[in-house]
Design an enzyme around this catalytic site. Structure first.
Site, PDB file in Angstrom:
ATOM      1  N   HIS A 119       0.777  -1.424  -0.018  1.00 21.69           N
ATOM      2  CA  HIS A 119      -0.031  -0.141   0.188  1.00 21.69           C
ATOM      3  C   HIS A 119       0.715   1.288  -0.165  1.00 21.69           C
ATOM      4  CE1 HIS A 119      -2.982  -2.837   2.265  1.00 21.69           C
ATOM      5  NE2 HIS A 119      -3.515  -2.584   0.960  1.00 21.69           N
TER       6      HIS A 119
ATOM      7  N   LYS B 194     -16.258  -7.675   7.120  1.00 16.79           N
ATOM      8  CA  LYS B 194     -14.895  -8.360   6.886  1.00 16.79           C
ATOM      9  C   LYS B 194     -14.564  -8.404   8.281  1.00 16.79           C
ATOM     10  CE  LYS B 194     -11.497  -7.902   3.219  1.00 16.79           C
ATOM     11  NZ  LYS B 194     -10.572  -7.162   2.545  1.00 16.79           N
TER      12      LYS B 194
ATOM     13  N   ARG C   3      -1.712  -5.477  -8.555  1.00 12.70           N
ATOM     14  CA  ARG C   3      -0.495  -6.221  -8.104  1.00 12.70           C
ATOM     15  C   ARG C   3      -0.205  -7.091  -9.171  1.00 12.70           C
ATOM     16  NH1 ARG C   3      -2.603  -8.289  -2.855  1.00 12.70           N
ATOM     17  NH2 ARG C   3      -4.610  -8.149  -4.261  1.00 12.70           N
TER      18      ARG C   3
ATOM     19  N   SER D 171      -2.489  -8.095   2.899  1.00 15.63           N
ATOM     20  CA  SER D 171      -2.680  -7.783   4.308  1.00 15.63           C
ATOM     21  C   SER D 171      -2.987  -9.200   4.899  1.00 15.63           C
ATOM     22  CB  SER D 171      -3.905  -7.071   4.813  1.00 15.63           C
ATOM     23  OG  SER D 171      -3.754  -5.514   4.168  1.00 15.63           O
TER      24      SER D 171
END
Ligand code: COA
Length: 161
Positions: A16, A40, A89, A127
Site C-alpha cells: 500500500h 470483513k 498487483r 494484508s
C-alpha cells in the site's frame, strides 16, 4: 488534482505504501479512505488502521487519512472528488478492479478510476498474508512499516486471534 485511495488497510503494508508514495507525487492531494466494513473480520479497528497509516506516512504532506462506510461513490461525492486510485498487483487483480471501476462509473458517471501498477518488490503482498505470518510468529519486518510490525506483534501476543 485530488484522488481517493480506498481500501480496507487491515493493516497497511509496504505494498500500500508503495502506491501511496508514488501517487502522492503524481496528484496534488491524496485521501486515504479506510473502509469501515462490518462484513470483513478485521484485526484492527478503523481508528487503529487510520493511526497506523498516519504514523507510517507522516513525512508525506499532501495526504489526508479518512474513513468511510457504505458506497464509495457516495463518499467520493461528499468529498467533492471524482478520482479514485487503485493498485494492481497482478493480472488476477484486474477482473475485480475492472468490475468495480465500471460499476462505480455507472453509478457516478464523472468518477474516473486510475490504476497504478505495484512495484514488483511488493506485488506479492496482501494484508492477510502478513497477518498470517505475524500470527505464527514469523518475521514481517520486510513486509510492513515498523509501526505496523509492532502493532501486529502486540495483537498476536499470546497466540493467534
Ligand atoms: N499492496 C498490498 N496489498 C494490496 C494492494 C497493494 N497495492 N492492493 C490490494 N491489496 C490487498 C489488500 O491488502 C487486501 O488484502 P486482504 O484481502 O488480504 O485483506 C486485498 O488486496 C483487497 O484490497 P482492499 O484494497 O482492501 O480492497 P477491498 O476489496 O477490501 O476494498 C474497496 C476495496 C474499498 C475499494 C471496495 O470494497 C469498496 O469500494 N467498498 C465500498 C462499498 C462499495 O462502494 N461497493 C461497490 C463497489 S463496486
Amino acid at each position: 488534482m485530488k484522488v481517493i485511495y480506498p481500501g480496507s488497510f487491515d493493516p497497511l503494508t509496504n505494498g500500500h505504501l508503495d502506491i501511496i508514495k508514488r501517487c502522492s507525487e503524481k496528484f496534488d492531494e491524496v485521501i486515504i479512505a479506510v473502509l469501515n466494513n462490518t462484513k470483513k473480520h478485521n484485526v484492527f479497528t478503523v481508528t487503529e488502521r487510520m493511526e497506523l497509516i498516519k504514523e507510517a506516512t507522516k513525512d508525506i504532506e499532501n495526504l489526508e487519512v479518512d474513513h468511510f462506510q457504505g458506497l464509495l461513490t457516495e463518499y467520493a461525492k461528499r468529498k467533492g472528488c471524482n478520482n479514485i486510485i487503485r493498485g494492481l498487483r497482478a493480472v488476477s487483480d484486474f477482473e475485480y478492479e475492472m468490475q468495480m471501476a465500471l460499476v462505480n462509473r455507472k453509478v457516478y458517471p464523472s468518477l474516473e478510476t486510475y490504476f497504478m501498477v505495484s512495484s514488483s518488490k511488493v506485488s506479492f503482498l496482501s494484508s492477510s498474508i502478513v497477518k498470517e505470518i505475524a500470527s505464527l510468529n514469523g518475521d514481517i519486518s520486510c513486509f510492513v512499516p515498523k509501526v505496523v510490525e509492532d502493532a501486529l506483534k502486540e495483537k498476536f501476543k499470546g497466540g493467534s486471534r
